[in-house]
Design a protein around this motif. Structure first.
Motif, mmCIF file in Angstrom:
data_model
loop_
_atom_site.group_PDB
_atom_site.id
_atom_site.type_symbol
_atom_site.label_atom_id
_atom_site.label_comp_id
_atom_site.label_asym_id
_atom_site.label_seq_id
_atom_site.Cartn_x
_atom_site.Cartn_y
_atom_site.Cartn_z
ATOM 1 N N VAL A 120 47.771 33.841 42.861
ATOM 2 C CA VAL A 120 46.334 34.075 43.033
ATOM 3 C C VAL A 120 45.932 35.536 42.819
ATOM 4 O O VAL A 120 44.750 35.880 42.943
ATOM 5 C CB VAL A 120 45.843 33.610 44.429
ATOM 6 N N GLY A 121 46.883 36.375 42.471
ATOM 7 C CA GLY A 121 46.585 37.796 42.317
ATOM 8 C C GLY A 121 45.677 38.107 41.146
ATOM 9 O O GLY A 121 45.086 39.192 41.093
ATOM 10 N N HIS A 122 45.546 37.175 40.213
ATOM 11 C CA HIS A 122 44.695 37.406 39.037
ATOM 12 C C HIS A 122 43.227 37.155 39.330
ATOM 13 O O HIS A 122 42.360 37.461 38.497
ATOM 14 C CB HIS A 122 45.129 36.468 37.912
ATOM 15 N N LEU A 123 42.913 36.615 40.503
ATOM 16 C CA LEU A 123 41.539 36.226 40.805
ATOM 17 C C LEU A 123 40.674 37.422 41.188
ATOM 18 O O LEU A 123 41.143 38.384 41.805
ATOM 19 C CB LEU A 123 41.522 35.215 41.951
ATOM 20 N N ALA A 137 32.788 42.651 42.171
ATOM 21 C CA ALA A 137 32.433 41.578 41.237
ATOM 22 C C ALA A 137 31.549 42.118 40.113
ATOM 23 O O ALA A 137 31.757 41.795 38.936
ATOM 24 C CB ALA A 137 31.724 40.453 41.979
ATOM 25 N N VAL A 138 30.585 42.947 40.456
ATOM 26 C CA VAL A 138 29.717 43.551 39.442
ATOM 27 C C VAL A 138 30.531 44.441 38.509
ATOM 28 O O VAL A 138 30.337 44.422 37.285
ATOM 29 C CB VAL A 138 28.586 44.357 40.113
ATOM 30 N N ARG A 139 31.443 45.208 39.079
ATOM 31 C CA ARG A 139 32.268 46.090 38.250
ATOM 32 C C ARG A 139 33.063 45.284 37.234
ATOM 33 O O ARG A 139 33.135 45.644 36.045
ATOM 34 C CB ARG A 139 33.222 46.905 39.130
ATOM 35 N N ARG A 140 33.657 44.177 37.686
ATOM 36 C CA ARG A 140 34.469 43.365 36.777
ATOM 37 C C ARG A 140 33.620 42.717 35.693
ATOM 38 O O ARG A 140 34.024 42.652 34.531
ATOM 39 C CB ARG A 140 35.231 42.310 37.566
ATOM 40 N N ALA A 152 31.315 35.112 31.209
ATOM 41 C CA ALA A 152 31.762 36.110 32.179
ATOM 42 C C ALA A 152 31.708 35.597 33.616
ATOM 43 O O ALA A 152 32.626 35.841 34.398
ATOM 44 C CB ALA A 152 30.922 37.372 32.041
ATOM 45 N N VAL A 153 30.637 34.875 33.979
ATOM 46 C CA VAL A 153 30.531 34.428 35.375
ATOM 47 C C VAL A 153 31.473 33.275 35.667
ATOM 48 O O VAL A 153 31.785 33.011 36.836
ATOM 49 C CB VAL A 153 29.087 34.026 35.742
ATOM 50 N N GLY A 157 38.693 35.630 36.989
ATOM 51 C CA GLY A 157 39.151 36.992 37.176
ATOM 52 C C GLY A 157 38.023 37.957 37.487
ATOM 53 O O GLY A 157 38.268 39.095 37.893
ATOM 54 N N ASN A 158 36.781 37.514 37.289
ATOM 55 C CA ASN A 158 35.625 38.337 37.630
ATOM 56 C C ASN A 158 35.123 38.036 39.031
ATOM 57 O O ASN A 158 34.906 38.940 39.830
ATOM 58 C CB ASN A 158 34.504 38.126 36.606
#
Length: 263
Positions: A120-123, A137-140, A152-153, A157-158
């Motif tokens: 789950v580290g990629h989330l 979340a905004v940064r990603r 994107a949404v 990963g975002n």
């Protein structure tokens, strides 16, 4: 694929049935873990992470499961007859009070709790998690400004937890066409706050309504309504698919309320 609120609710119900109790029996009906024995171990907790479930078991094990497209968890009273091996059952966890049955699970992994990041580290930030971080979340989302906001949404990963239903409803409510580049999608802070609000509002019940109306056929603004009149302007709702090649997912939008960006 189930949305994050559905997985959150499954995790909550599993936690209530399993946490604080020792397993009287367990079956992991997948080849790589078929001989692993969890009997007698205490289940510490069950938590969701986006669309993943983590069942933490003493002293240092985690059972990671993912529902995929068709997976479900069902909880029965202790003493319920277990499904036979011909059933699409992947996991059975039993204690003196309940039996949890995982059917059609897409993934089943037993690993050290310290290694949870491998699954789950990629989330990105979890919309229903205790550690929700809107700024992150905004940064990603902002890392790829030319990417369509509809892709994107949905990228876990975002921000973790949004599926096709909430993607559609979120973009409708923000008045943004799915193919609009992230850089032109408006206030991303407001978008991620609304995304969390939609999932948070529906987390305690299986029905998913974004209109505030739980009646069948009235729950959604655009999702699943191709060809039907927009609830705001009466323009017929359109349906399409967007995403990287081989990973396209369905999306709905109103061409009047969510006009395509002119080139």
């Amino acid at each position: 694929m189930p949305e994050g609120d559905t997985v959150w609710l499954s995790g909550r119900r599993l936690h209530a049935a399993l946490a604080g109790r020792r397993l009287t029996a367990a079956e992991l009906r997948v080849p790589q873990h078929a001989t692993d024995d969890l009997t007698g171990r205490l289940v510490r907790e069950v938590v969701s992470r986006g669309k993943h479930l983590l069942t933490r078991i003493e002293p240092d094990l985690t059972l990671h499961t993912h529902l995929g497209m068709e997976g479900t968890w069902r909880i029965e009273r202790a003493g319920t007859r277990w499904p036979g091996t011909r059933e699409p059952v992947r996991v059975i966890l039993a204690n003196q009070a309940a039996v949890a049955i995982g059917r059609r699970l897409a993934r089943v992994d037993l690993l050290a709790t310290a290694d949870e990041a491998t699954v789950v580290g990629h989330l990105g930030p979890d919309l229903l998690g205790r550690d929700w971080d809107a700024d992150e979340a905004v940064r990603r989302l902002s890392v790829e400004p030319d990417r369509p906001i509809g892709e994107a949404v949905l990228d876990q990963g975002n921000l973790a937890g949004i599926g096709s239903l909430y993607r559609t409803e979120l973009l409708f409510l923000r008045g943004v066409h799915p193919l609009t580049p992230v850089r032109d999608a408006g206030d991303l802070s407001r978008m991620v706050r609304l995304a969390r609000q939609l999932l948070w509002t529906n987390r305690d019940h299986p029905e998913q309504a974004t209109t505030g109306n739980l009646r069948r056929g009235h729950q959604h603004w655009a999702y699943g309504r191709a060809g039907e009149p927009c609830r705001r302007c009466r323009t017929p709702i359109r349906r399409g698919e967007i995403g990287p090649a081989g990973q396209e997912r369905v999306v709905y939008w109103c061409p009047s309320c969510q006009p395509a960006r002119s080139q």
